[in-house]
Design a protein around this motif. Structure first.
Motif, PDB file in Angstrom:
ATOM      1  N   LYS A 127      45.546  10.629 -10.719  1.00  0.00           N
ATOM      2  CA  LYS A 127      44.168  10.402 -11.176  1.00  0.00           C
ATOM      3  C   LYS A 127      43.213  11.541 -10.791  1.00  0.00           C
ATOM      4  O   LYS A 127      42.307  11.874 -11.523  1.00  0.00           O
ATOM      5  CB  LYS A 127      43.646   9.065 -10.631  1.00  0.00           C
ATOM      6  CG  LYS A 127      42.281   8.709 -11.197  1.00  0.00           C
ATOM      7  CD  LYS A 127      41.850   7.297 -10.920  1.00  0.00           C
ATOM      8  CE  LYS A 127      40.444   7.113 -11.496  1.00  0.00           C
ATOM      9  NZ  LYS A 127      39.864   5.815 -11.300  1.00  0.00           N
ATOM     10  N   LYS A 142      24.847  -1.524 -20.305  1.00  0.00           N
ATOM     11  CA  LYS A 142      25.949  -0.706 -20.809  1.00  0.00           C
ATOM     12  C   LYS A 142      26.567  -1.381 -22.026  1.00  0.00           C
ATOM     13  O   LYS A 142      27.016  -2.531 -21.944  1.00  0.00           O
ATOM     14  CB  LYS A 142      27.028  -0.588 -19.732  1.00  0.00           C
ATOM     15  CG  LYS A 142      27.174   0.805 -19.175  1.00  0.00           C
ATOM     16  CD  LYS A 142      28.338   0.822 -18.214  1.00  0.00           C
ATOM     17  CE  LYS A 142      28.597   2.224 -17.730  1.00  0.00           C
ATOM     18  NZ  LYS A 142      29.774   2.274 -16.878  1.00  0.00           N
ATOM     19  N   ARG A 200      36.430  13.052 -11.831  1.00  0.00           N
ATOM     20  CA  ARG A 200      37.565  12.866 -10.915  1.00  0.00           C
ATOM     21  C   ARG A 200      37.609  13.871  -9.774  1.00  0.00           C
ATOM     22  O   ARG A 200      38.389  13.705  -8.849  1.00  0.00           O
ATOM     23  CB  ARG A 200      38.879  12.979 -11.700  1.00  0.00           C
ATOM     24  CG  ARG A 200      38.981  12.041 -12.891  1.00  0.00           C
ATOM     25  CD  ARG A 200      39.360  10.651 -12.438  1.00  0.00           C
ATOM     26  NE  ARG A 200      39.206   9.655 -13.481  1.00  0.00           N
ATOM     27  CZ  ARG A 200      40.024   9.485 -14.494  1.00  0.00           C
ATOM     28  NH1 ARG A 200      41.062  10.261 -14.635  1.00  0.00           N
ATOM     29  NH2 ARG A 200      39.814   8.529 -15.366  1.00  0.00           N
ATOM     30  N   SER A 233      33.453   9.259 -15.639  1.00  0.00           N
ATOM     31  CA  SER A 233      34.884   9.372 -15.400  1.00  0.00           C
ATOM     32  C   SER A 233      35.185  10.721 -14.733  1.00  0.00           C
ATOM     33  O   SER A 233      36.103  11.432 -15.099  1.00  0.00           O
ATOM     34  CB  SER A 233      35.647   9.219 -16.731  1.00  0.00           C
ATOM     35  OG  SER A 233      37.022   9.189 -16.554  1.00  0.00           O
ATOM     36  N   ARG A 272      39.001  10.616 -18.504  1.00  0.00           N
ATOM     37  CA  ARG A 272      39.980   9.906 -19.355  1.00  0.00           C
ATOM     38  C   ARG A 272      40.440  10.770 -20.526  1.00  0.00           C
ATOM     39  O   ARG A 272      41.550  10.592 -21.036  1.00  0.00           O
ATOM     40  CB  ARG A 272      39.381   8.588 -19.855  1.00  0.00           C
ATOM     41  CG  ARG A 272      39.204   7.599 -18.718  1.00  0.00           C
ATOM     42  CD  ARG A 272      39.019   6.192 -19.181  1.00  0.00           C
ATOM     43  NE  ARG A 272      38.530   5.376 -18.069  1.00  0.00           N
ATOM     44  CZ  ARG A 272      38.382   4.082 -18.122  1.00  0.00           C
ATOM     45  NH1 ARG A 272      38.672   3.421 -19.223  1.00  0.00           N
ATOM     46  NH2 ARG A 272      37.936   3.415 -17.069  1.00  0.00           N
ATOM     47  N   ASN A 284      31.063  -1.068 -14.120  1.00  0.00           N
ATOM     48  CA  ASN A 284      31.755  -1.518 -15.335  1.00  0.00           C
ATOM     49  C   ASN A 284      32.590  -2.721 -14.910  1.00  0.00           C
ATOM     50  O   ASN A 284      32.700  -3.000 -13.698  1.00  0.00           O
ATOM     51  CB  ASN A 284      32.590  -0.373 -15.954  1.00  0.00           C
ATOM     52  CG  ASN A 284      33.701   0.121 -15.056  1.00  0.00           C
ATOM     53  OD1 ASN A 284      34.356  -0.660 -14.367  1.00  0.00           O
ATOM     54  ND2 ASN A 284      33.929   1.424 -15.035  1.00  0.00           N
ATOM     55  N   PHE A 326      33.354   9.994 -21.123  1.00  0.00           N
ATOM     56  CA  PHE A 326      34.367   9.774 -20.078  1.00  0.00           C
ATOM     57  C   PHE A 326      35.289  10.991 -19.984  1.00  0.00           C
ATOM     58  O   PHE A 326      36.391  10.984 -20.525  1.00  0.00           O
ATOM     59  CB  PHE A 326      35.201   8.531 -20.430  1.00  0.00           C
ATOM     60  CG  PHE A 326      34.572   7.221 -20.005  1.00  0.00           C
ATOM     61  CD1 PHE A 326      33.199   7.041 -20.001  1.00  0.00           C
ATOM     62  CD2 PHE A 326      35.376   6.145 -19.635  1.00  0.00           C
ATOM     63  CE1 PHE A 326      32.627   5.826 -19.619  1.00  0.00           C
ATOM     64  CE2 PHE A 326      34.823   4.928 -19.246  1.00  0.00           C
ATOM     65  CZ  PHE A 326      33.446   4.776 -19.229  1.00  0.00           C
ATOM     66  N   ASP A 376      29.392   5.916  -9.067  1.00  0.00           N
ATOM     67  CA  ASP A 376      30.170   5.112 -10.004  1.00  0.00           C
ATOM     68  C   ASP A 376      30.940   4.058  -9.211  1.00  0.00           C
ATOM     69  O   ASP A 376      32.120   4.234  -8.911  1.00  0.00           O
ATOM     70  CB  ASP A 376      31.133   6.063 -10.742  1.00  0.00           C
ATOM     71  CG  ASP A 376      31.648   5.485 -12.042  1.00  0.00           C
ATOM     72  OD1 ASP A 376      31.014   4.589 -12.590  1.00  0.00           O
ATOM     73  OD2 ASP A 376      32.705   5.969 -12.507  1.00  0.00           O
TER      74      ASP A 376
HETATM   75  C1  E4P Z   1      31.284   5.188 -16.320  1.00  0.00           C
HETATM   76  O1  E4P Z   1      30.155   4.734 -16.236  1.00  0.00           O
HETATM   77  C2  E4P Z   1      32.498   4.505 -15.879  1.00  0.00           C
HETATM   78  O2  E4P Z   1      32.168   3.508 -14.956  1.00  0.00           O
HETATM   79  C3  E4P Z   1      33.475   5.417 -15.176  1.00  0.00           C
HETATM   80  O3  E4P Z   1      32.985   6.705 -15.011  1.00  0.00           O
HETATM   81  C4  E4P Z   1      34.890   5.283 -15.559  1.00  0.00           C
HETATM   82  O4  E4P Z   1      35.665   6.171 -14.778  1.00  0.00           O
HETATM   83  P1  E4P Z   1      37.254   6.098 -14.655  1.00  0.00           P
HETATM   84  O5  E4P Z   1      37.837   6.719 -15.874  1.00  0.00           O
HETATM   85  O6  E4P Z   1      37.574   6.883 -13.431  1.00  0.00           O
HETATM   86  O7  E4P Z   1      37.606   4.637 -14.533  1.00  0.00           O
END
Ligand code: E4P
Length: 289
Positions: free
Chosen positions: A167, A94, A237, A235, A152, A28, A149, A6
Protein backbone atom coordinates in the motif's frame (compact mmCIF):
# COMPACT_ATOMS: atom_id res chain seq x y z
CA UNK A 1 -1.56 23.93 0.90
CA UNK A 2 -4.04 22.93 3.56
CA UNK A 3 -3.56 19.64 5.35
CA UNK A 4 -6.55 17.48 6.19
CA UNK A 5 -6.17 14.23 8.06
CA UNK A 6 -7.70 11.19 6.38
CA UNK A 7 -9.04 9.34 9.41
CA UNK A 8 -11.99 8.86 11.74
CA UNK A 9 -9.68 8.00 14.65
CA UNK A 10 -10.26 10.70 17.24
CA UNK A 11 -6.90 10.16 18.93
CA UNK A 12 -5.08 10.76 15.64
CA UNK A 13 -7.19 13.86 15.01
CA UNK A 14 -6.43 15.23 18.48
CA UNK A 15 -2.72 14.55 18.08
CA UNK A 16 -2.54 16.28 14.67
CA UNK A 17 -4.50 19.22 16.06
CA UNK A 18 -1.98 19.53 18.89
CA UNK A 19 0.81 19.80 16.32
CA UNK A 20 -0.94 22.89 14.93
CA UNK A 21 -0.98 21.73 11.32
CA UNK A 22 -4.53 20.46 10.98
CA UNK A 23 -6.95 22.22 8.62
CA UNK A 24 -9.69 19.60 8.31
CA UNK A 25 -10.73 15.95 8.35
CA UNK A 26 -11.98 13.51 5.75
CA UNK A 27 -13.78 10.31 6.64
CA UNK A 28 -15.35 7.56 4.56
CA UNK A 29 -17.36 4.45 5.49
CA UNK A 30 -14.20 2.31 5.68
CA UNK A 31 -12.47 4.78 8.02
CA UNK A 32 -15.63 4.99 10.19
CA UNK A 33 -15.70 1.16 10.30
CA UNK A 34 -12.10 1.16 11.58
CA UNK A 35 -13.09 3.65 14.30
CA UNK A 36 -16.02 1.62 15.67
CA UNK A 37 -13.97 0.19 18.52
CA UNK A 38 -12.82 3.72 19.45
CA UNK A 39 -16.29 4.92 20.40
CA UNK A 40 -17.28 1.54 21.82
CA UNK A 41 -14.27 1.80 24.15
CA UNK A 42 -15.50 5.21 25.28
CA UNK A 43 -19.03 3.90 25.77
CA UNK A 44 -20.52 6.58 23.54
CA UNK A 45 -22.72 6.32 20.45
CA UNK A 46 -21.43 6.85 16.92
CA UNK A 47 -23.38 10.09 16.76
CA UNK A 48 -21.69 11.39 19.90
CA UNK A 49 -18.31 10.32 18.55
CA UNK A 50 -18.84 12.16 15.24
CA UNK A 51 -20.05 15.25 17.14
CA UNK A 52 -16.83 15.15 19.14
CA UNK A 53 -14.79 15.06 15.92
CA UNK A 54 -16.73 18.05 14.56
CA UNK A 55 -16.22 19.92 17.85
CA UNK A 56 -12.44 19.30 17.93
CA UNK A 57 -11.69 20.27 14.34
CA UNK A 58 -11.42 23.91 13.33
CA UNK A 59 -12.03 23.21 9.67
CA UNK A 60 -14.17 21.12 7.34
CA UNK A 61 -15.14 17.57 8.34
CA UNK A 62 -16.27 15.39 5.43
CA UNK A 63 -18.97 12.81 6.21
CA UNK A 64 -20.11 10.44 3.47
CA UNK A 65 -23.62 9.41 2.47
CA UNK A 66 -24.40 5.70 2.04
CA UNK A 67 -27.30 5.79 -0.45
CA UNK A 68 -26.90 5.14 -4.15
CA UNK A 69 -29.57 7.24 -5.81
CA UNK A 70 -29.75 11.02 -5.96
CA UNK A 71 -32.95 11.55 -3.94
CA UNK A 72 -31.78 9.25 -1.14
CA UNK A 73 -28.33 10.83 -1.08
CA UNK A 74 -29.90 14.28 -0.80
CA UNK A 75 -32.08 13.06 2.11
CA UNK A 76 -29.07 11.53 3.85
CA UNK A 77 -27.02 14.67 3.25
CA UNK A 78 -29.77 16.73 4.93
CA UNK A 79 -29.79 14.30 7.88
CA UNK A 80 -26.00 14.45 8.32
CA UNK A 81 -26.05 18.22 7.96
CA UNK A 82 -28.93 18.67 10.45
CA UNK A 83 -27.38 16.36 13.02
CA UNK A 84 -23.78 17.48 12.88
CA UNK A 85 -23.38 20.91 11.31
CA UNK A 86 -24.79 22.74 14.32
CA UNK A 87 -21.90 21.49 16.45
CA UNK A 88 -19.21 23.60 14.78
CA UNK A 89 -20.61 24.69 11.42
CA UNK A 90 -18.00 22.61 9.55
CA UNK A 91 -19.76 19.64 7.95
CA UNK A 92 -19.15 18.80 4.29
CA UNK A 93 -21.12 16.03 2.62
CA UNK A 94 -19.13 13.47 0.68
CA UNK A 95 -20.95 12.29 -2.42
CA UNK A 96 -19.51 9.55 -4.66
CA UNK A 97 -19.02 10.98 -8.15
CA UNK A 98 -20.76 7.92 -9.64
CA UNK A 99 -22.54 5.36 -7.47
CA UNK A 100 -22.87 2.69 -10.20
CA UNK A 101 -21.54 -0.73 -9.23
CA UNK A 102 -22.59 -2.49 -12.42
CA UNK A 103 -23.34 -1.55 -16.02
CA UNK A 104 -27.09 -1.59 -15.33
CA UNK A 105 -26.88 1.05 -12.59
CA UNK A 106 -27.55 4.74 -13.16
CA UNK A 107 -24.34 6.74 -13.52
CA UNK A 108 -25.26 10.38 -12.88
CA UNK A 109 -26.84 10.07 -9.42
CA UNK A 110 -23.82 11.57 -7.68
CA UNK A 111 -23.69 14.56 -10.01
CA UNK A 112 -27.44 15.17 -9.60
CA UNK A 113 -27.11 15.06 -5.82
CA UNK A 114 -24.13 17.45 -5.86
CA UNK A 115 -26.05 19.89 -8.05
CA UNK A 116 -29.10 19.84 -5.77
CA UNK A 117 -27.07 20.13 -2.56
CA UNK A 118 -25.26 23.09 -4.09
CA UNK A 119 -28.68 24.70 -4.73
CA UNK A 120 -29.49 24.09 -1.06
CA UNK A 121 -26.18 25.63 0.07
CA UNK A 122 -24.94 22.36 1.54
CA UNK A 123 -21.19 21.97 0.87
CA UNK A 124 -20.14 18.81 -0.94
CA UNK A 125 -16.98 16.80 -1.51
CA UNK A 126 -17.14 14.73 -4.75
CA UNK A 127 -15.38 11.52 -3.78
CA UNK A 128 -13.99 8.43 -5.54
CA UNK A 129 -12.80 10.63 -8.40
CA UNK A 130 -10.42 8.64 -10.59
CA UNK A 131 -10.25 10.73 -13.79
CA UNK A 132 -9.85 14.40 -14.76
CA UNK A 133 -13.15 14.30 -16.65
CA UNK A 134 -15.02 13.15 -13.53
CA UNK A 135 -13.45 16.11 -11.75
CA UNK A 136 -14.58 18.42 -14.56
CA UNK A 137 -18.17 17.24 -14.14
CA UNK A 138 -17.99 17.60 -10.34
CA UNK A 139 -16.89 21.22 -10.74
CA UNK A 140 -19.64 21.92 -13.28
CA UNK A 141 -22.22 20.50 -10.85
CA UNK A 142 -20.94 22.92 -8.19
CA UNK A 143 -19.03 20.60 -5.82
CA UNK A 144 -17.29 22.56 -3.07
CA UNK A 145 -14.43 20.05 -3.05
CA UNK A 146 -13.26 17.29 -5.37
CA UNK A 147 -11.22 14.33 -4.14
CA UNK A 148 -9.06 12.60 -6.77
CA UNK A 149 -7.85 9.26 -5.32
CA UNK A 150 -4.27 9.27 -6.55
CA UNK A 151 -3.00 6.24 -4.59
CA UNK A 152 -5.76 4.04 -5.93
CA UNK A 153 -4.89 5.06 -9.51
CA UNK A 154 -1.30 3.98 -8.89
CA UNK A 155 -2.63 0.68 -7.49
CA UNK A 156 -4.83 0.20 -10.55
CA UNK A 157 -2.06 0.88 -13.08
CA UNK A 158 0.41 -1.31 -11.18
CA UNK A 159 -2.10 -4.14 -11.06
CA UNK A 160 -2.69 -3.85 -14.82
CA UNK A 161 1.08 -4.03 -15.38
CA UNK A 162 1.41 -6.99 -13.03
CA UNK A 163 3.69 -5.02 -10.68
CA UNK A 164 3.66 -6.30 -7.10
CA UNK A 165 3.26 -3.51 -4.55
CA UNK A 166 2.47 -2.74 -0.96
CA UNK A 167 0.00 0.00 0.00
CA UNK A 168 2.75 2.50 0.84
CA UNK A 169 5.14 1.75 -2.07
CA UNK A 170 6.27 4.58 -4.28
CA UNK A 171 5.19 4.46 -7.92
CA UNK A 172 6.45 6.81 -10.63
CA UNK A 173 4.29 6.15 -13.64
CA UNK A 174 6.22 8.62 -15.75
CA UNK A 175 9.18 6.23 -15.64
CA UNK A 176 6.92 3.46 -16.92
CA UNK A 177 5.80 5.84 -19.68
CA UNK A 178 9.45 6.51 -20.63
CA UNK A 179 10.17 2.75 -20.73
CA UNK A 180 7.15 2.31 -22.96
CA UNK A 181 8.30 5.06 -25.34
CA UNK A 182 11.84 3.67 -25.42
CA UNK A 183 10.67 0.14 -26.13
CA UNK A 184 8.34 1.32 -28.87
CA UNK A 185 11.20 3.33 -30.38
CA UNK A 186 13.44 0.25 -30.39
CA UNK A 187 10.76 -1.88 -32.01
CA UNK A 188 10.32 0.46 -34.99
CA UNK A 189 11.30 -1.24 -38.20
CA UNK A 190 11.24 -4.67 -36.61
CA UNK A 191 8.67 -7.36 -37.10
CA UNK A 192 5.19 -5.77 -37.06
CA UNK A 193 3.99 -8.61 -34.84
CA UNK A 194 6.34 -7.63 -32.02
CA UNK A 195 5.39 -4.00 -32.44
CA UNK A 196 1.69 -4.70 -32.19
CA UNK A 197 2.31 -6.90 -29.15
CA UNK A 198 4.05 -3.90 -27.55
CA UNK A 199 1.25 -1.54 -28.52
CA UNK A 200 -1.34 -3.82 -26.95
CA UNK A 201 0.21 -3.44 -23.48
CA UNK A 202 -1.68 -0.79 -21.53
CA UNK A 203 0.80 1.09 -19.39
CA UNK A 204 -1.53 3.83 -18.23
CA UNK A 205 -5.16 4.58 -17.67
CA UNK A 206 -6.54 6.52 -20.64
CA UNK A 207 -3.41 8.61 -21.00
CA UNK A 208 -2.78 8.98 -17.27
CA UNK A 209 0.40 7.27 -16.07
CA UNK A 210 0.07 7.74 -12.34
CA UNK A 211 -2.07 9.35 -9.67
CA UNK A 212 0.11 12.46 -9.49
CA UNK A 213 -0.44 13.05 -13.19
CA UNK A 214 -4.19 12.78 -12.67
CA UNK A 215 -4.10 15.52 -10.02
CA UNK A 216 -1.86 17.65 -12.27
CA UNK A 217 -4.40 17.37 -15.06
CA UNK A 218 -7.27 18.40 -12.75
CA UNK A 219 -5.28 21.42 -11.50
CA UNK A 220 -4.67 22.43 -15.13
CA UNK A 221 -8.34 22.09 -16.11
CA UNK A 222 -9.63 23.98 -13.05
CA UNK A 223 -7.13 26.80 -13.61
CA UNK A 224 -8.01 27.04 -17.30
CA UNK A 225 -11.67 27.70 -16.50
CA UNK A 226 -11.43 29.32 -13.09
CA UNK A 227 -13.54 26.69 -11.32
CA UNK A 228 -14.04 27.48 -7.64
CA UNK A 229 -14.13 23.81 -6.56
CA UNK A 230 -11.19 23.12 -4.25
CA UNK A 231 -9.02 20.11 -5.06
CA UNK A 232 -8.27 17.66 -2.24
CA UNK A 233 -5.47 15.28 -3.24
CA UNK A 234 -6.75 12.07 -1.65
CA UNK A 235 -5.64 8.47 -1.22
CA UNK A 236 -2.18 9.81 -0.45
CA UNK A 237 0.24 7.03 0.45
CA UNK A 238 3.67 8.62 0.91
CA UNK A 239 5.65 11.84 1.34
CA UNK A 240 6.74 11.87 -2.30
CA UNK A 241 3.10 12.29 -3.30
CA UNK A 242 2.63 15.04 -0.69
CA UNK A 243 5.62 16.91 -2.16
CA UNK A 244 4.41 16.54 -5.74
CA UNK A 245 0.88 17.80 -5.02
CA UNK A 246 2.27 20.70 -2.96
CA UNK A 247 4.59 21.66 -5.83
CA UNK A 248 1.69 21.81 -8.25
CA UNK A 249 -0.21 24.10 -5.88
CA UNK A 250 -3.08 21.78 -5.04
CA UNK A 251 -5.48 23.40 -2.54
CA UNK A 252 -5.54 20.57 0.02
CA UNK A 253 -4.02 17.15 0.63
CA UNK A 254 -5.85 14.73 2.88
CA UNK A 255 -3.12 12.65 4.44
CA UNK A 256 -3.16 9.55 6.68
CA UNK A 257 -1.69 9.96 10.18
CA UNK A 258 1.41 7.82 9.48
CA UNK A 259 2.29 9.83 6.35
CA UNK A 260 1.95 13.13 8.27
CA UNK A 261 4.44 11.66 10.75
CA UNK A 262 6.79 10.66 7.92
CA UNK A 263 6.71 14.27 6.65
CA UNK A 264 8.63 15.44 9.71
CA UNK A 265 11.23 12.67 9.84
CA UNK A 266 14.68 12.44 8.29
CA UNK A 267 17.65 10.34 9.30
CA UNK A 268 20.06 13.29 9.04
CA UNK A 269 17.81 15.45 11.24
CA UNK A 270 17.93 12.71 13.86
CA UNK A 271 21.68 12.31 13.49
CA UNK A 272 22.15 16.09 13.73
CA UNK A 273 20.02 16.18 16.89
CA UNK A 274 22.20 13.52 18.50
CA UNK A 275 25.38 15.47 17.74
CA UNK A 276 23.97 18.86 18.86
CA UNK A 277 22.73 17.27 22.09
CA UNK A 278 26.14 15.69 22.77
CA UNK A 279 27.89 18.99 22.07
CA UNK A 280 25.99 21.11 24.59
CA UNK A 281 28.73 22.39 26.92
CA UNK A 282 28.26 23.01 30.65
CA UNK A 283 28.61 26.81 30.23
CA UNK A 284 25.74 26.79 27.77
CA UNK A 285 23.58 24.62 30.05
CA UNK A 286 24.04 27.16 32.87
CA UNK A 287 22.29 29.87 30.81
CA UNK A 288 19.05 27.93 31.28
CA UNK A 289 19.34 27.45 35.02
C1 E4P B 1 -10.54 10.40 0.69
O1 E4P B 1 -11.19 11.29 1.20
C2 E4P B 1 -10.52 9.01 1.13
O2 E4P B 1 -10.96 8.93 2.46
C3 E4P B 1 -9.14 8.39 1.11
O3 E4P B 1 -8.15 9.29 0.75
C4 E4P B 1 -9.04 7.03 0.55
O4 E4P B 1 -7.70 6.59 0.64
P1 E4P B 1 -7.24 5.08 0.45
O5 E4P B 1 -7.19 4.79 -1.01
O6 E4P B 1 -5.89 5.01 1.07
O7 E4P B 1 -8.27 4.23 1.16
Amino acid sequence: MKIFIDTADIEEIKEAKKWGILDGVTTNPSLIKKAVEKFEERGISMEEYIKEICRIVDGPVSLEVKALDADEMIKEAEILYDKFNDVNNNVVIKIPINTAMSKEDKIFEGIEAIKELNNRDIPTNATLVMTPTQALLAAKAGATYVSPFLGRIDDYIRSKLGIKFGKWDLFRGKIVKKIEEKKQEEKKGEMPLLYSEMASVEYGDNGIYDGIEMVESIVKIYRAYGFKTKIIAASVRNVYQVRKVAEMGVDIATIPFNVIKEMICHYKTMEGMKKFTEDVVEEYKRIFE
